[in-house]
Write an enzyme that holds these catalytic residues in place. Structure first.
Site, short mmCIF file in Angstrom:
data_model
loop_
_atom_site.label_atom_id
_atom_site.label_comp_id
_atom_site.label_asym_id
_atom_site.label_seq_id
_atom_site.Cartn_x
_atom_site.Cartn_y
_atom_site.Cartn_z
CG HIS A 25 -2.04 -0.99 1.10
ND1 HIS A 25 -1.88 -2.33 1.37
CD2 HIS A 25 -3.33 -0.84 0.73
CE1 HIS A 25 -3.02 -2.94 1.16
NE2 HIS A 25 -3.91 -2.08 0.78
CB ILE A 26 3.28 2.66 2.43
CG1 ILE A 26 2.20 2.72 3.53
CG2 ILE A 26 4.19 3.88 2.51
CD1 ILE A 26 2.74 2.61 4.94
CG ASP A 76 6.56 -6.87 -2.64
OD1 ASP A 76 6.02 -5.86 -2.17
OD2 ASP A 76 6.29 -8.02 -2.22
CG ASP A 103 8.37 7.92 11.45
OD1 ASP A 103 8.43 8.91 12.22
OD2 ASP A 103 7.31 7.34 11.16
CD GLU A 149 8.96 3.33 17.60
OE1 GLU A 149 7.77 3.55 17.91
OE2 GLU A 149 9.35 3.16 16.44
CG HIS A 177 6.11 5.07 15.02
ND1 HIS A 177 6.37 3.80 15.48
CD2 HIS A 177 5.30 4.89 13.95
CE1 HIS A 177 5.74 2.91 14.73
NE2 HIS A 177 5.08 3.55 13.79
N GLY A 210 4.94 8.84 10.95
CA GLY A 210 4.65 8.64 9.52
C GLY A 210 3.16 8.68 9.21
P1 NAI Z 1 1.51 -3.76 2.96
O1 NAI Z 1 1.23 -5.04 3.63
O2 NAI Z 1 0.50 -3.13 2.10
O3 NAI Z 1 2.89 -3.90 2.10
C1 NAI Z 1 4.03 -4.58 2.56
C2 NAI Z 1 4.74 -5.14 1.34
O4 NAI Z 1 5.99 -5.69 1.74
C3 NAI Z 1 3.97 -6.27 0.66
O5 NAI Z 1 3.82 -6.00 -0.72
C4 NAI Z 1 4.84 -7.50 0.91
O6 NAI Z 1 4.75 -8.46 -0.13
C5 NAI Z 1 6.21 -6.87 0.99
N1 NAI Z 1 7.21 -7.70 1.67
C6 NAI Z 1 7.05 -8.52 2.73
N2 NAI Z 1 8.21 -9.10 3.07
C7 NAI Z 1 9.14 -8.61 2.21
C8 NAI Z 1 10.53 -8.82 2.05
N3 NAI Z 1 11.21 -9.66 2.86
N4 NAI Z 1 11.18 -8.17 1.05
C9 NAI Z 1 10.49 -7.35 0.21
N5 NAI Z 1 9.16 -7.11 0.31
C10 NAI Z 1 8.51 -7.72 1.31
O7 NAI Z 1 1.95 -2.76 4.15
P2 NAI Z 1 1.89 -1.18 4.14
O8 NAI Z 1 0.57 -0.70 4.58
O9 NAI Z 1 2.45 -0.66 2.89
O10 NAI Z 1 2.89 -0.87 5.38
C11 NAI Z 1 4.29 -1.09 5.25
C12 NAI Z 1 4.96 -0.91 6.59
O11 NAI Z 1 4.76 0.42 7.08
C13 NAI Z 1 4.43 -1.83 7.70
O12 NAI Z 1 5.51 -2.36 8.40
C14 NAI Z 1 3.65 -0.90 8.61
O13 NAI Z 1 3.64 -1.35 9.95
C15 NAI Z 1 4.43 0.38 8.47
N6 NAI Z 1 3.67 1.61 8.80
C16 NAI Z 1 4.35 2.60 9.47
C17 NAI Z 1 3.68 3.77 9.81
C18 NAI Z 1 4.40 4.88 10.50
O14 NAI Z 1 3.78 5.65 11.23
N7 NAI Z 1 5.69 5.01 10.33
C19 NAI Z 1 2.26 3.97 9.51
C20 NAI Z 1 1.69 2.90 8.71
C21 NAI Z 1 2.39 1.76 8.41
#
Ligand code: NAI
Length: 416
Positions: free
Chosen positions: A167-168, A187, A270, A275, A298, A300
């Site tokens: 997603h991100i 990915d 971030d 934390e 944190h 983001g």
């Molecule tokens: P998502 O689940 O939509 O995307 C994660 C992607 O990583 C997936 O496409 C998955 O196939 C891929 N992936 C998994 N293992 C992998 C690996 N070993 N190598 C390469 N790709 C791999 O998750 P989303 O929503 O995009 O979130 C991503 C991260 O951001 C999460 O860890 C989430 O907790 C974090 N996050 C941080 C925030 C902040 O405030 N800093 C706020 C929201 C999310």
């Protein structure tokens, strides 16, 4: 009466109106969503104690919390009629989700409401690192005038490597191309490249190509420490690193060493391995005081828009469940998503222990009563099964009562 029937809610027809308790100052848009559908909503601004929750919870069909309220197994078990829980946040660690599932209570959260907020922060950081904005800002605040073009670059034409194209990551891809960057990504799952972005065969290929590498992966055994000294060393000298995913992904000591040695050109971090639990607690990191390093607490996903989106998304998931039985997106429940039922039908929602023979018991009830099933869907996880069954109105209450009384049933409700 079989034993489990005595411990189950007596009522199988839903309450009207639904009564909702929202605590911890949940965004007002959530209340609007519920009230538009005729629900009664009580709002509390703070996180209640366990004792208060035990006292209050019996009055409500749904409770909505954020991250500070603890929903223990005892609190959840204190209301046999509780229908669902809303976590108006991302994480659900504060809830005993396993116990909730065993009580037939789905828990809904909003994992993707802050996607755009994170992507925008990452874009700001790419520009900030490229222009050393953190350092220039700090110097100017201190009265030091240091006007220089040395090492300051445009991001247009530079290569952004995105690790994790979910997603991100995919949102960052679109925004970065609009800035004129070349985007490559890696990915573990095959993903459709957006715009002109290009998938890379391996993480190493990506790291070698990137002027900026940004991480958007979950916390898994494979992603823990995925960036340490060996990976930093394959990156170009002067390349930048951004992590707004999980604190476990980057080895902070190795990153600090690489920055101090002048190999890594800058970093924006971030999320951290440790934390502080709350604002005001002291935070210590080996990255503090290192040049061209942006540290944020944190934040983001922390924007007004994300809070509003969370309020709407979770309230809508809860309403969909109350009105149709859909458990789409529930974190602890088999996912079942049936269309709105036909106006001549009633819908039975039955949560049961996932043991052999349940379906044949339910089918016996249906065939004994000679009921015509209009639609049904069953989904299970290791411990529970969730059956949604549409049938003619005249028969639904008899079927519902007999299914509720089965020894394996946990919770049974009829929608009408
Ligand atoms: P998502 O689940 O939509 O995307 C994660 C992607 O990583 C997936 O496409 C998955 O196939 C891929 N992936 C998994 N293992 C992998 C690996 N070993 N190598 C390469 N790709 C791999 O998750 P989303 O929503 O995009 O979130 C991503 C991260 O951001 C999460 O860890 C989430 O907790 C974090 N996050 C941080 C925030 C902040 O405030 N800093 C706020 C929201 C999310």
């Amino acid at each position: 009466m079989p034993q489990s029937a005595m411990t189950q809610p007596a009522k199988i027809f839903q309450r009207d109106p639904f009564r909702i308790l929202l605590v911890e100052n949940i965004h007002p848009r959530a209340r609007e969503v519920f009230e538009r559908e005729g629900c009664q909503v009580r709002l509390e601004t703070r996180a209640p104690s366990e004792a208060e929750l035990m006292e209050w919870i019996g009055e409500y069909d749904v409770i909505g919390i954020r991250s500070k309220t603890k929903l223990t197994g005892s609190v959840l078990g204190a209301n046999k009629e509780l229908l669902a829980v809303g976590a108006f946040c991302i994480g659900t660690d504060q809830i005993d989700t396993g116990r909730a599932g065993l009580l037939g209570v789905p828990v809904f959260n909003a994992p993707y409401s802050n996607t755009r907020s994170v992507a925008e922060l990452v874009m700001a950081e790419i520009v900030a690192l490229s222009r050393h904005l953190g350092d220039r800002n700090m110097e100017t605040h201190k009265g030091v005038w240091l006007k220089s073009a040395a090492g300051a670059r445009e991001i247009r034409g530079k290569t952004l490597g995105i690790v994790g194209y979910g997603h991100i990551g995919s949102q960052v891809s679109v925004l970065a191309e609009a800035f004129g960057m070349r985007v490559v990504f890696f990915d573990v799952v095959k993903k459709l490249p957006l715009g002109n972005s290009q998938p890379m065969e391996s993480l190493t290929d990506l790291l070698k190509a990137a002027d900026f590498a940004t991480f958007h992966v979950p916390d898994t055994p494979q992603t823990r420490n995925m960036i340490a000294a060996p990976q930093l060393n394959v990156m170009k000298r002067g390349a930048h690193l951004i992590n707004a995913s999980r604190g476990s992904v980057v080895n902070i000591d190795d990153l600090a060493a690489s920055l101090k040695a002048g190999h890594t050109g800058g970093a924006a971090i971030d999320v951290f391995p440790q934390e502080p639990a709350s604002n005001g607690e002291t935070f210590v990191s080996p990255l503090q005081g290192v040049k061209n390093v942006i540290l944020t607490p944190h934040i983001g996903g922390s924007t007004e828009e994300a809070q509003e989106a969370i309020g709407i998304e979770v309230a809508e998931s809860l309403l969909r469940f109350l009105k149709t039985g859909s458990t789409r997106g529930a974190v602890n429940f088999p996912n079942v998503d049936l269309p709105v039922m036909h106006e001549d039908a009633h819908r039975m929602l039955n949560v049961h222990r996932n043991v052999p023979g349940v379906l044949s018991d339910i089918n016996s009830v249906v065939s004994d009563l000679n009921v015509n099933i209009q639609a049904q869907s069953l989904s299970t996880n290791a411990s529970i099964g969730y059956l949604v069954m549409d049938m003619a109105k005249v028969e639904a209450d008899q079927v519902g009562e007999r299914v509720r009384d089965l020894e394996t049933s946990i919770k049974t409700r009829i929608l009408y």
